[in-house]
Design an enzyme around this catalytic site. Structure first.
Site, PDB file in Angstrom:
ATOM      1  N   SER A 192     -21.173  17.712   2.209  1.00  0.00           N
ATOM      2  CA  SER A 192     -21.440  18.969   2.898  1.00  0.00           C
ATOM      3  C   SER A 192     -22.871  18.971   3.407  1.00  0.00           C
ATOM      4  O   SER A 192     -23.763  18.328   2.829  1.00  0.00           O
ATOM      5  CB  SER A 192     -21.236  20.155   1.952  1.00  0.00           C
ATOM      6  OG  SER A 192     -21.717  21.359   2.524  1.00  0.00           O
TER       7      SER A 192
ATOM      8  N   TYR B  52     -23.047  24.457  -6.149  1.00  0.00           N
ATOM      9  CA  TYR B  52     -22.357  23.708  -5.096  1.00  0.00           C
ATOM     10  C   TYR B  52     -23.313  22.735  -4.412  1.00  0.00           C
ATOM     11  O   TYR B  52     -23.002  21.552  -4.223  1.00  0.00           O
ATOM     12  CB  TYR B  52     -21.764  24.695  -4.089  1.00  0.00           C
ATOM     13  CG  TYR B  52     -20.968  24.063  -2.972  1.00  0.00           C
ATOM     14  CD1 TYR B  52     -19.702  23.558  -3.208  1.00  0.00           C
ATOM     15  CD2 TYR B  52     -21.477  23.991  -1.677  1.00  0.00           C
ATOM     16  CE1 TYR B  52     -18.958  22.992  -2.179  1.00  0.00           C
ATOM     17  CE2 TYR B  52     -20.753  23.440  -0.643  1.00  0.00           C
ATOM     18  CZ  TYR B  52     -19.496  22.933  -0.896  1.00  0.00           C
ATOM     19  OH  TYR B  52     -18.769  22.368   0.127  1.00  0.00           O
TER      20      TYR B  52
END
Length: 699
Positions: free
Chosen positions: A577, A590
């Site tokens: 990501s 995350y």
């Protein structure tokens, strides 16, 4: 019409289905073909040929003329449609007898078939065309039933034919298919008027009828009589293939041994081009591979041309104990390599001994069929369908050997005859006309989280580029739905929880048994938790680390073990990501996990590069449409972090990148493909697929 009952073949004629076709003889011929082709005991994929003759109006003269409709070159009767048949003027085809110059003229005759075309939308006529055209019957079946080929391959085939059918069947000795064989069939019928069919020595069966139904029932009855005869012989003898020499392992142990061995076999079979594998441990395979007569029968090779064109002239038999310790890849490889070298050497000798001045160059000398007594049979070929079909054909060959041995003794084609078919110039021309393989043909890709969203888009893209796919996901219902979107032989699925080492191992085992190994692994499984530091729980932290980081680590370990066995290199792609590069609010768990994924990729790339195992990252951002992680609380958390409503997220993310583009799952899939299908010398890289986020630029 009464329903016929048969013991050894399936009676599949449905009177109501046939009635829907009315008096359309071509449609009825196609219907007959399809139900015949659905029974592998009758004929296998691509094997055999069927035809019918109708009266049509000649578009040039307006007069009525007889037209023969027949399966075209390269077709399969089980899936035959109008698009796959050829329509020829019967009288023109028969008039070719006037210009036929003998056996040396066979190849030229195939080109002349095109001058007999009636239907301009015809498929190219096959080599079997004159075999049907020179016989007078309205409906004809040319089939390769196991029982009939057993009769045809028995050393006293003609005598046995008379014993089973009396004077109701003709018999023609082995001859390569072509115009002259059509003449021999015509001659046999002239000398034996009233027969119901003809046995072709070492080849197969011709049967016929006035209607499609009559032809169908005639074929089944003839096959049933041969099957009953063979069953009686086997019952008399009490055993087949000389009895058992090697007992099979229990089913679960066979699968374990096969999974350990297949990547090694795949690597050895892929010395010329990357191959896809198939494993079969059915009863006929285990019976033959474990028999006392295996050493005598296997080297003889198959008898029917359709068999050895797909299986090679003979299999490789492994000299391994069923319970051999296969856990040391190097030690196992040391046992396998000499057997493969000998097989390749013998195949080269076969080629050099039998080749002619105009023979095509020698093809891949590696085995297609590999027998492991007590475990099963492996096949390897260019794609899954081809290798599965090769396996099915060798089972047909086993059934033929069983039947012929029960009758008297099995005979195979002389090596020169077999070579002349394997390296027939017409077969070579057919091979040269085949489309070039796709970029990822011959490769196997395992994609985690591919039950939907980004993972499914990646799997779809890799499949479209030729790869076989192993779909994995934690949700079985999503997997089942996703698998239903693929064609047969294209994909398999495995429920996989990437937080469980055993679950990961089971997924790789399924991949190995299905396709022989793994070349590409894409870790797309994921979840997202967006919380500020104070609200991030230990459970949140552990879950993110387990799925994204530990899962990636264990996937890489299992994948690398298989790739090293294959010796073919490989690709590992992490779907990370932008958040692994960019610091943002409410994202500590995350973002940290994604950063760990990215650095793990760099570490693995440095370690595995010398083995041609490439490790790369694709960084998505803002994939809202179609992405599963944007369902529920993650979307709420991101909206809160940016001070907007959830409904505003798609527009917000589309506007904030440099290109003002919406990012879709298919865009991430294109990024993955670029790494595995185009950038063949890139490793340790990050590809950002985010429309351009300046703060995520890696340099």
């Amino acid at each position: 019409m009464k329903t016929k009952t048969f013991k050894h073949v399936d009676y599949l004629w449905d009177e109501q289905e046939a009635a829907k076709l009315g008096d359309d003889q071509v449609a009825l011929f196609l219907y007959r073909s399809n139900i015949l082709g659905s029974d592998l005991r009758i004929t296998n994929y691509g094997g055999g040929n069927t035809s019918c003759k109708t009266i049509e109006k000649d578009p040039l003269t307006g007069t009525e003329t007889e037209v023969m409709w027949i399966k075209g070159s390269g077709g399969d009767i089980g899936t035959l449609t109008r698009a796959g048949i050829a329509g020829l003027y019967t009288d023109r085809l028969r008039s070719l007898k006037n210009v036929y110059g003998g056996l040396q003229d066979e190849d030229r005759m195939v080109g002349l078939f095109n001058h007999c075309i009636f239907d301009l939308d015809s498929r190219a006529p096959s080599i079997d065309t004159p075999l049907h055209g020179l016989l007078p019957f309205k409906h004809i079946d040319h089939l390769h039933p196991d029982a009939l080929i057993a009769v045809a391959a028995a050393e006293d085939s003609e005598k046995v034919t008379r014993e089973i059918w009396g004077d109701t069947m003709g018999w023609v000795p082995w001859q390569r298919p072509g115009f002259d064989l059509g003449l021999q069939l015509e001659k046999c019928l002239e000398e034996n008027p009233g027969i119901r069919g003809i046995v072709l020595g070492s080849h197969g069966l011709f049967t016929w009828g006035d209607t499609s139904y009559d032809c169908y029932v005639n074929s089944l009855e003839v096959i049933e009589m041969a099957s009953e005869y063979i069953a009686g012989k086997i019952e008399e003898q009490g055993q087949v293939f000389g009895g058992q020499k090697v007992a099979p392992l229990p089913a679960d142990k066979r699968k374990d041994q096969a999974a350990l061995l297949m990547p090694l076999l795949r690597g050895l079979c892929s010395s010329h081009r990357r191959m896809i594998g198939h494993f079969n441990d059915s009863e006929p395979v285990l019976e033959f591979a474990g028999s006392r007569d295996l050493g005598r029968l296997a080297p003889m090779g198959t008898s029917c041309p359709d068999h050895f064109l797909r299986t090679k002239i003979q299999p490789l038999v492994l000299e391994l104990a069923p319970d051999e310790d296969l856990t040391d890849p190097e030690a196992t490889l040391a046992k396998l390599e000499p057997a493969f070298e000998q097989y390749r050497r013998e195949y080269a000798e076969y080629y050099e001994t039998c080749k002619r001045e105009n023979s095509p160059a020698m093809r891949d000398p590696n085995p297609v069929i590999i027998l492991y007594p007590g475990v099963g049979m492996f096949s390897f070929s260019k794609d899954k369908q081809t290798t599965r079909v090769a396996s099915e054909f060798y089972i047909n060959a086993i059934n033929v050997m069983r039947g012929a041995e029960a009758i008297s003794a099995y005979t195979s084609l002389p090596r020169q005859e077999a070579f002349d078919i394997e390296y027939w110039l017409l077969e070579e021309a057919k091979l040269q006309r085949m489309p070039k393989p796709k970029v990822l043909s011959g490769k196997v890709a395992l994609v985690t989280g591919s039950g939907g969203g980004i993972g499914k888009a990646i799997a779809d893209k890799l499949a479209a580029e030729g790869a076989n796919i192993v779909l994995t996901d934690i949700a079985e219902d999503r997997l089942k739905e996703a698998l239903g979107t693929y064609k047969r032989d294209q994909a398999v699925s495995a429920v996989c929880d990437v937080t469980s080492r055993n679950s990961i191992r089971d997924a790789f085992k399924k991949a190995t048994l299905a396709f022989g190994g793994v070349d590409i692994v894409v870790h797309s499984a994921g979840l997202a938790i967006s919380k500020p530091l104070n609200e991030t729980t230990e459970k949140d932290w552990d879950l993110l680390q387990d799925v994204l980081v530990k899962g990636q680590f264990e996937l890489a370990q299992e994948a690398t073990g298989i790739m090293r066995k294959q010796g073919l290199g490989g690709d590992f792609i992490s779907i990370a990501s932008k958040n692994g590069l960019v610091a943002g609010p409410n994202n500590v768990g995350y973002g940290t996990a994604k950063a760990a994924q990215q650095h793990m990729v760099r570490l693995l790339a440095a370690e595995l590069g010398p083995e041609k195992i490439r490790v790369n990252t694709v960084n998505p951002d803002g994939v809202i449409v179609g992405s599963k992680i944007w369902e529920g609380k993650w979307a709420e958390g991101r909206a809160k972090a940016y001070g907007i409503e959830v409904e505003e997220l798609p527009a917000f993310y589309a506007k904030r990148n440099l290109m003002n583009e919406i990012i879709y799952p298919e865009d991430i899939a294109a990024g993955v493909f670029s790494l595995v299908g185009i950038l063949e010398k890139s490793t340790g890289n990050i590809i950002n697929v985010d429309g351009g986020m300046a703060n995520a630029f890696t340099r």
